[in-house]
Design a protein around this motif. Sequence first.
Motif, PDB file in Angstrom:
ATOM      1  N   ILE B  10       0.860  -1.181   0.000  1.00 52.51           N
ATOM      2  CA  ILE B  10       0.000   0.000   0.000  1.00 52.51           C
ATOM      3  C   ILE B  10       0.896   1.230   0.000  1.00 52.51           C
ATOM      4  CG2 ILE B  10      -1.686   1.298   1.316  1.00 52.51           C
ATOM      5  CD1 ILE B  10      -2.800  -1.239   2.348  1.00 52.51           C
ATOM      6  N   LYS B  11       0.862   1.997  -1.077  1.00 48.07           N
ATOM      7  CA  LYS B  11       1.764   3.144  -1.174  1.00 48.07           C
ATOM      8  C   LYS B  11       1.028   4.430  -0.874  1.00 48.07           C
ATOM      9  CE  LYS B  11       5.756   1.393  -2.674  1.00 48.07           C
ATOM     10  NZ  LYS B  11       5.606   0.637  -3.911  1.00 48.07           N
ATOM     11  N   SER B  12      -0.270   4.371  -0.936  1.00 51.19           N
ATOM     12  CA  SER B  12      -1.040   5.575  -0.671  1.00 51.19           C
ATOM     13  C   SER B  12      -2.446   5.122  -0.363  1.00 51.19           C
ATOM     14  CB  SER B  12      -1.047   6.475  -1.903  1.00 51.19           C
ATOM     15  OG  SER B  12      -1.890   5.899  -2.880  1.00 51.19           O
ATOM     16  N   SER B  13      -3.325   6.040  -0.218  1.00 53.02           N
ATOM     17  CA  SER B  13      -4.696   5.654   0.079  1.00 53.02           C
ATOM     18  C   SER B  13      -5.489   5.351  -1.189  1.00 53.02           C
ATOM     19  CB  SER B  13      -5.379   6.747   0.882  1.00 53.02           C
ATOM     20  OG  SER B  13      -5.454   7.914   0.105  1.00 53.02           O
ATOM     21  N   LYS B  14      -4.805   5.287  -2.325  1.00 47.93           N
ATOM     22  CA  LYS B  14      -5.518   4.933  -3.563  1.00 47.93           C
ATOM     23  C   LYS B  14      -5.831   3.450  -3.594  1.00 47.93           C
ATOM     24  CE  LYS B  14      -4.306   8.374  -7.015  1.00 47.93           C
ATOM     25  NZ  LYS B  14      -3.198   8.634  -7.927  1.00 47.93           N
ATOM     26  N   PRO B  15      -7.096   3.120  -3.795  1.00 46.31           N
ATOM     27  CA  PRO B  15      -7.440   1.699  -3.878  1.00 46.31           C
ATOM     28  C   PRO B  15      -6.786   1.041  -5.091  1.00 46.31           C
ATOM     29  CG  PRO B  15      -9.438   3.078  -3.795  1.00 46.31           C
ATOM     30  CD  PRO B  15      -8.275   3.997  -3.951  1.00 46.31           C
ATOM     31  N   CYS B  16      -6.451  -0.235  -4.962  1.00 48.00           N
ATOM     32  CA  CYS B  16      -5.966  -0.993  -6.114  1.00 48.00           C
ATOM     33  C   CYS B  16      -7.153  -1.483  -6.952  1.00 48.00           C
ATOM     34  CB  CYS B  16      -5.084  -2.150  -5.666  1.00 48.00           C
ATOM     35  SG  CYS B  16      -5.724  -3.087  -4.266  1.00 48.00           S
ATOM     36  N   LYS B  17      -8.328  -1.419  -6.395  1.00 45.18           N
ATOM     37  CA  LYS B  17      -9.541  -1.847  -7.113  1.00 45.18           C
ATOM     38  C   LYS B  17     -10.731  -1.163  -6.463  1.00 45.18           C
ATOM     39  CE  LYS B  17     -11.808  -4.929  -9.754  1.00 45.18           C
ATOM     40  NZ  LYS B  17     -11.478  -5.079 -11.168  1.00 45.18           N
ATOM     41  N   ARG B  18     -11.681  -0.736  -7.279  1.00 50.90           N
ATOM     42  CA  ARG B  18     -12.861  -0.061  -6.725  1.00 50.90           C
ATOM     43  C   ARG B  18     -14.105  -0.483  -7.474  1.00 50.90           C
ATOM     44  NH1 ARG B  18     -13.588   6.476  -5.849  1.00 50.90           N
ATOM     45  NH2 ARG B  18     -15.582   6.326  -4.738  1.00 50.90           N
ATOM     46  N   LEU B  19     -15.171  -0.737  -6.718  1.00 47.78           N
ATOM     47  CA  LEU B  19     -16.452  -1.143  -7.292  1.00 47.78           C
ATOM     48  C   LEU B  19     -17.557  -0.372  -6.574  1.00 47.78           C
ATOM     49  CD1 LEU B  19     -15.892  -4.990  -6.964  1.00 47.78           C
ATOM     50  CD2 LEU B  19     -16.187  -3.833  -9.164  1.00 47.78           C
ATOM     51  N   VAL B  20     -18.399   0.301  -7.319  1.00 48.58           N
ATOM     52  CA  VAL B  20     -19.548   0.970  -6.702  1.00 48.58           C
ATOM     53  C   VAL B  20     -20.802   0.218  -7.125  1.00 48.58           C
ATOM     54  CG1 VAL B  20     -20.843   3.123  -6.459  1.00 48.58           C
ATOM     55  CG2 VAL B  20     -18.345   3.181  -6.735  1.00 48.58           C
ATOM     56  N   ALA B 138     -15.612  -1.010   2.713  1.00 49.07           N
ATOM     57  CA  ALA B 138     -16.888  -0.862   2.010  1.00 49.07           C
ATOM     58  C   ALA B 138     -17.641   0.304   2.654  1.00 49.07           C
ATOM     59  CB  ALA B 138     -17.710  -2.144   2.118  1.00 49.07           C
ATOM     60  N   THR B 139     -17.834   1.361   1.894  1.00 49.73           N
ATOM     61  CA  THR B 139     -18.526   2.538   2.421  1.00 49.73           C
ATOM     62  C   THR B 139     -20.000   2.488   2.035  1.00 49.73           C
ATOM     63  OG1 THR B 139     -16.502   3.837   2.272  1.00 49.73           O
ATOM     64  CG2 THR B 139     -18.579   5.066   2.417  1.00 49.73           C
ATOM     65  N   PHE B 140     -20.856   2.483   3.053  1.00 49.78           N
ATOM     66  CA  PHE B 140     -22.302   2.435   2.834  1.00 49.78           C
ATOM     67  C   PHE B 140     -22.862   3.855   2.808  1.00 49.78           C
ATOM     68  CE2 PHE B 140     -23.822  -1.898   4.745  1.00 49.78           C
ATOM     69  CZ  PHE B 140     -22.871  -2.574   4.030  1.00 49.78           C
ATOM     70  N   ARG B 141     -23.845   4.050   1.929  1.00 50.45           N
ATOM     71  CA  ARG B 141     -24.628   5.282   1.892  1.00 50.45           C
ATOM     72  C   ARG B 141     -26.071   4.842   1.662  1.00 50.45           C
ATOM     73  NH1 ARG B 141     -23.059  10.628   0.202  1.00 50.45           N
ATOM     74  NH2 ARG B 141     -20.981   9.830  -0.304  1.00 50.45           N
ATOM     75  N   THR B 142     -26.993   5.338   2.477  1.00 55.64           N
ATOM     76  CA  THR B 142     -28.389   4.957   2.285  1.00 55.64           C
ATOM     77  C   THR B 142     -28.939   5.677   1.074  1.00 55.64           C
ATOM     78  OG1 THR B 142     -28.666   4.669   4.651  1.00 55.64           O
ATOM     79  CG2 THR B 142     -30.676   4.835   3.339  1.00 55.64           C
ATOM     80  N   ASP B 143     -29.454   4.911   0.121  1.00 55.99           N
ATOM     81  CA  ASP B 143     -29.981   5.516  -1.097  1.00 55.99           C
ATOM     82  C   ASP B 143     -31.483   5.742  -0.943  1.00 55.99           C
ATOM     83  OD1 ASP B 143     -29.001   6.414  -3.621  1.00 55.99           O
ATOM     84  OD2 ASP B 143     -30.181   4.833  -4.571  1.00 55.99           O
ATOM     85  N   THR B 144     -32.148   4.786  -0.336  1.00 53.68           N
ATOM     86  CA  THR B 144     -33.553   4.981   0.035  1.00 53.68           C
ATOM     87  C   THR B 144     -33.866   4.009   1.160  1.00 53.68           C
ATOM     88  OG1 THR B 144     -35.810   5.232  -0.803  1.00 53.68           O
ATOM     89  CG2 THR B 144     -34.607   3.328  -1.576  1.00 53.68           C
ATOM     90  N   ASP B 156     -19.742   1.379  -1.749  1.00 54.53           N
ATOM     91  CA  ASP B 156     -18.548   1.820  -2.483  1.00 54.53           C
ATOM     92  C   ASP B 156     -17.384   0.998  -1.935  1.00 54.53           C
ATOM     93  OD1 ASP B 156     -16.439   3.134  -3.648  1.00 54.53           O
ATOM     94  OD2 ASP B 156     -17.051   5.133  -2.988  1.00 54.53           O
ATOM     95  N   ILE B 157     -16.984   0.013  -2.723  1.00 59.08           N
ATOM     96  CA  ILE B 157     -16.022  -0.979  -2.237  1.00 59.08           C
ATOM     97  C   ILE B 157     -14.639  -0.652  -2.758  1.00 59.08           C
ATOM     98  CG2 ILE B 157     -15.417  -3.431  -2.339  1.00 59.08           C
ATOM     99  CD1 ILE B 157     -18.660  -3.630  -2.701  1.00 59.08           C
ATOM    100  N   LYS B 158     -13.744  -0.341  -1.829  1.00 63.41           N
ATOM    101  CA  LYS B 158     -12.381   0.049  -2.188  1.00 63.41           C
ATOM    102  C   LYS B 158     -11.424  -0.989  -1.613  1.00 63.41           C
ATOM    103  CE  LYS B 158     -14.248   3.373  -0.386  1.00 63.41           C
ATOM    104  NZ  LYS B 158     -14.669   4.477   0.510  1.00 63.41           N
ATOM    105  N   LEU B 159     -10.705  -1.649  -2.494  1.00 64.83           N
ATOM    106  CA  LEU B 159      -9.735  -2.644  -2.041  1.00 64.83           C
ATOM    107  C   LEU B 159      -8.358  -1.995  -1.991  1.00 64.83           C
ATOM    108  CD1 LEU B 159     -10.967  -5.726  -4.097  1.00 64.83           C
ATOM    109  CD2 LEU B 159     -11.683  -4.957  -1.823  1.00 64.83           C
ATOM    110  N   TYR B 160      -7.645  -2.174  -0.868  1.00 64.83           N
ATOM    111  CA  TYR B 160      -6.306  -1.598  -0.692  1.00 64.83           C
ATOM    112  C   TYR B 160      -5.232  -2.676  -0.668  1.00 64.83           C
ATOM    113  CZ  TYR B 160      -8.843   2.651   0.397  1.00 64.83           C
ATOM    114  OH  TYR B 160      -9.675   3.733   0.320  1.00 64.83           O
ATOM    115  N   GLU B 161      -5.669  -3.916  -0.488  1.00 58.83           N
ATOM    116  CA  GLU B 161      -4.716  -5.028  -0.627  1.00 58.83           C
ATOM    117  C   GLU B 161      -5.231  -5.918  -1.744  1.00 58.83           C
ATOM    118  OE1 GLU B 161      -3.341  -5.316   4.088  1.00 58.83           O
ATOM    119  OE2 GLU B 161      -3.540  -7.136   2.903  1.00 58.83           O
ATOM    120  N   CYS B 162      -4.459  -5.979  -2.836  1.00 55.67           N
ATOM    121  CA  CYS B 162      -4.812  -6.816  -3.983  1.00 55.67           C
ATOM    122  C   CYS B 162      -3.611  -7.728  -4.251  1.00 55.67           C
ATOM    123  CB  CYS B 162      -5.079  -5.963  -5.223  1.00 55.67           C
ATOM    124  SG  CYS B 162      -6.419  -4.750  -5.014  1.00 55.67           S
ATOM    125  N   TYR B 163      -3.834  -8.796  -4.955  1.00 53.32           N
ATOM    126  CA  TYR B 163      -2.749  -9.749  -5.244  1.00 53.32           C
ATOM    127  C   TYR B 163      -2.611  -9.964  -6.752  1.00 53.32           C
ATOM    128  CZ  TYR B 163      -2.384 -10.749  -0.329  1.00 53.32           C
ATOM    129  OH  TYR B 163      -2.162 -10.636   1.018  1.00 53.32           O
TER     130      TYR B 163
END
Lengths: 163, 163, 163
Positions: B10-20, B138-144, B156-163
Motif C-alpha cells: 500500500i503506497k497511498s490511500s488509492k485503492p488498487c480496485k474499486r467497485l460501486v 466498504a462505504t455504505f450510503r443509504t440511497d432509500t 462503495d467498495i475500495k480494495l487496498y490489498e490486492c494480489y
Amino acid sequence: QSVLAYKRPIKSSKPCKRLVLYYHDILFNGTNTGNATSARAANATKLGDFTFGMLVVFDDPMTKDHHLLSPPVARAQGFYFYDMKSTYNAWFAYTLIFNSTKHKGTLNIMGADMMMEETRDLSVVGGTGDFFMARGIATFRTDTFQGADYFRLQMDIKLYECY
Amino acid sequence: QSVLAYKRPIKSSKPCKRLVLYYHDILFNGTNTGNATSARAANATKLGDFTFGMLVVFDDPMTKDHHLLSPPVARAQGFYFYDMKSTYNAWFAYTLIFNSTKHKGTLNIMGADMMMEETRDLSVVGGTGDFFMARGIATFRTDTFQGADYFRLQMDIKLYECY
Amino acid sequence: QSVLAYKRPIKSSKPCKRLVLYYHDILFNGTNTGNATSARAANATKLGDFTFGMLVVFDDPMTKDHHLLSPPVARAQGFYFYDMKSTYNAWFAYTLIFNSTKHKGTLNIMGADMMMEETRDLSVVGGTGDFFMARGIATFRTDTFQGADYFRLQMDIKLYECY
C-alpha cells in the motif's frame, strides 16, 4: 504469540501452511443430546422451500479423515444459516480451535457456502496462537449430506499469510 | 487462485480496485415470496422501539445503478440485525458473490452500519477467486429507506490489498 | 482515511497500537429497558444445560477502567451466542466504534470466547477511520460474570498491522 513475528511475503500461490480436515455436523432433533453437535437457534422462515433463515449454532469435531468417530484434531465453533429460496445454500462464520501437542491456537473463517458448487472458497480472516495473524482460504467440498440430520464437509485450509 | 500472487504494498490511500454497487433488500412479509430477497430469522425484542435484535437473512441482488430491476452484477448473501434501542442502527456480515464474465469470486465484509451517519465504513476482510486475499473498506450510503419493506444502499467498495 | 497509508511491516511481536478496555453487558430481562444494553434475539435450545444457541445482540459501553458508570470511550455493537452443551462457552462478532476527540473509527473483531480459559484470543480482522485496515488480536479476560444478568470482560486489543 510468537516472538518471531516477521511476516513472510506471498511469493506465489503456494500456501505457507495447509490443513485438510473433515467437519461433522449432527443436528439436535430434541432427543439426541448425546450425539448432537449443533442446534437450531432460529427456525426456517416460510420464504421458499429450502429452510431460508434457519440458523444453526455448532460445536463440531474436526477429524483428519472422514470417519465421524476418528479422534478430533480440532473443534469448529460458530454458526451457519440457509439463505436461498430456490435451493439449499448456506453462509458460515466460525472458529477452528486447536488444542493438541501439534497445534495450539485458532483460525477464524467466514464466507458463503454455495452448496450447489463442487467446491467453494471461504476466507480465513485471522488466527491466534500458532496461527498468529494468519490469513488464507478455506475450500469446502461436501463429503456427504444426509438431509439436515448429518452432513460432512471437507475443509481444505490454505494459509497464504503466516508469521 | 492467481499464480501471480505477489502482494502489492500500500503506497497511498488509492485503492488498487474499486467497485460501486447498489444493494436492494425486499423483506418477506408472508405473501411476497416472488419479490422478497430477505426474511426475518429472529423477531425484534421489546428493548426500545427500533426493532432491537431483529435479525434478517438476505440473498440480495447487487446492481451497477440504483434501479432494482437492472441486471444484477453480483449477489450479497449474509445477514444484518438491528442493535440500538434509541434509533435504527444495524450490523452486517455478508459475502458478495460475483459470477460473470467480468468477475468470478467473492468478497467477505463485516461491520457496523450506523444508519444515522451519511456514510459509514465496514471492513472487507477477505476475498476469493478474482479477489484472492483482498482487503479493504466498504462505504455504505443509504440511497432509500422505505421502512422495513424496501431499502437500498450504495456500497462503495475500495480494495487496498490486492494480489 | 489516512493519506499516509504506508503499511508498517511487523518486525516483532510488539503491537503498533494497544488499547485495554472494559466491556459491560446488561441483558434485557423484560423490564430494565433503561439499563439494558443487550437482548436475546434467539432463546436457548434444549441441547444441554448451558443455554446452547442463545443469541444476544448488544450495544455495550466500553470504558477505560472496570466501573460500569465510567464515561464510555467506545461502543461495542454486535452479537454473541453460547455454543457448548457441557459448559458456558461463547462466540463473538462485533464492531468497536470510537467517536471521540482521541479516536474516530472502528475495529471489527470475531472469534471464540472460550469462557473456561483465563484468557482467550480473538481476531481483529479489520478497521476503519483512525484504525484504517488494522489487524491484530483481542485478548478477553473475564472480569466478572454475574450469571446472565451482568458480565464484564477486559479486552486487551493489540494491533500488529497499522497504516
